[in-house]
Enzyme design. Sequence first.
Site, PDB file in Angstrom:
ATOM      1  N   LYS A  20       0.836  -1.205   0.000  1.00  0.00           N
ATOM      2  CA  LYS A  20       0.000   0.000   0.000  1.00  0.00           C
ATOM      3  C   LYS A  20       0.868   1.252   0.000  1.00  0.00           C
ATOM      4  O   LYS A  20       0.367   2.342  -0.266  1.00  0.00           O
ATOM      5  CB  LYS A  20      -0.959  -0.015   1.194  1.00  0.00           C
ATOM      6  N   TYR A  78       1.084   4.155   6.283  1.00  0.00           N
ATOM      7  CA  TYR A  78       2.449   3.628   6.163  1.00  0.00           C
ATOM      8  C   TYR A  78       3.474   4.760   6.190  1.00  0.00           C
ATOM      9  O   TYR A  78       4.550   4.623   6.782  1.00  0.00           O
ATOM     10  CB  TYR A  78       2.607   2.839   4.866  1.00  0.00           C
TER      11      TYR A  78
END
Length: 366
Positions: free
Chosen positions: A124, A157
């Site tokens: 991702k 992230y």
Amino acid sequence: MNAQKSTLPDTAGNIALVVGATGIAGSNLATKLLEKGWTVFGLSRNPKSDTKGLRSIAADLLHPESLTGALLDVAPTHVFFTTWMRNDTEEENIRVNSAMIRNLLHVLSSKKSVKHVSLVTGLKHYLGPFDAYATNGTLPETPLREEQPRLDLPNFYYAQEDAVYEAAARDGFTWNIHRPHTLIGKTIGNAMNMGTTLAVYASICKREGTPFIWPGSEAQWNGVSDVTDAKVLADQLIWAALNPEAHNQAFNVTNGDVFRWKWLWPRIAQWFEIEYEGYNGTVKPLEIVLNEKNAIWKDITKEYQLIEEDLGQLASAWHTDLDLGRPLEVMTDMSRSRKLGFTTYKETKDSFFELFTELRNDKIIP
């Protein structure tokens, strides 16, 4: 699997703190570290004690006082952060998941024991949050490479990485970021568990005499893909942490082969001795199918004396649907770590078949 042949430093005196030790990544990592002679502490909210030699710690990463007490007598040299918490929005994902890392590293800061921090994120990083790639398929050019810039999208992230970078600048430790594709490995109660989800689905198909129907998109069925065996990830985590040339870098990590689901899907069906159906023009979400199979699974568990009758603890169909339903091809480049000496390789069909065998032997599937 080819063994890792690089000469690694002696592990005597290395003390690992594996954060998320009950998950796919963390449990496989803890086992490998113990095999290599490390002292290993496993931190989670609800520790399990089924890994021999693992020193379990119960703590809540969102409560610094809980962490302070739990880690009072623990001074790790290496921190491996392998967990995250799913929330309703990406903004909340950012707030919560960066806070977990920041809280932990703040509590450890005063100990001055940490030499290296490893963070496991995923693809991702390149694809964007679940909703972004599931809806519009925005994707940088494949194969995905570590030097590709961050997307102009909110992404937890990135927030996790930034929390590691901030603490490294403050405390002087080295770091690595590891970006696996879909993880294949054994664990129970994990939120993202494609291998076990497909094993449960196939077992139900066999019981009902129905075909093993492809739930995903045409792009995933026909496109080139890869996955990451949890043991391969564990190997790379340890390799990078112990090799100074690899420090302070991000690494993709997959099995090292590529495949097409239209090739692998029939082979999974063959392993379970069932018929299959491939992509036929429409996406057929697995979550809808499995939501109606709780009673059937309970019957299967009783007949075969399996250890988990709660289908929700085994299958994570929502995540499998997102992975297999992507409207795009996804594969990664492994050149960066290969050039530095990471040679571990695993054939993907073996990752699945070995997992299925383990699940059967451990009375998780019939």
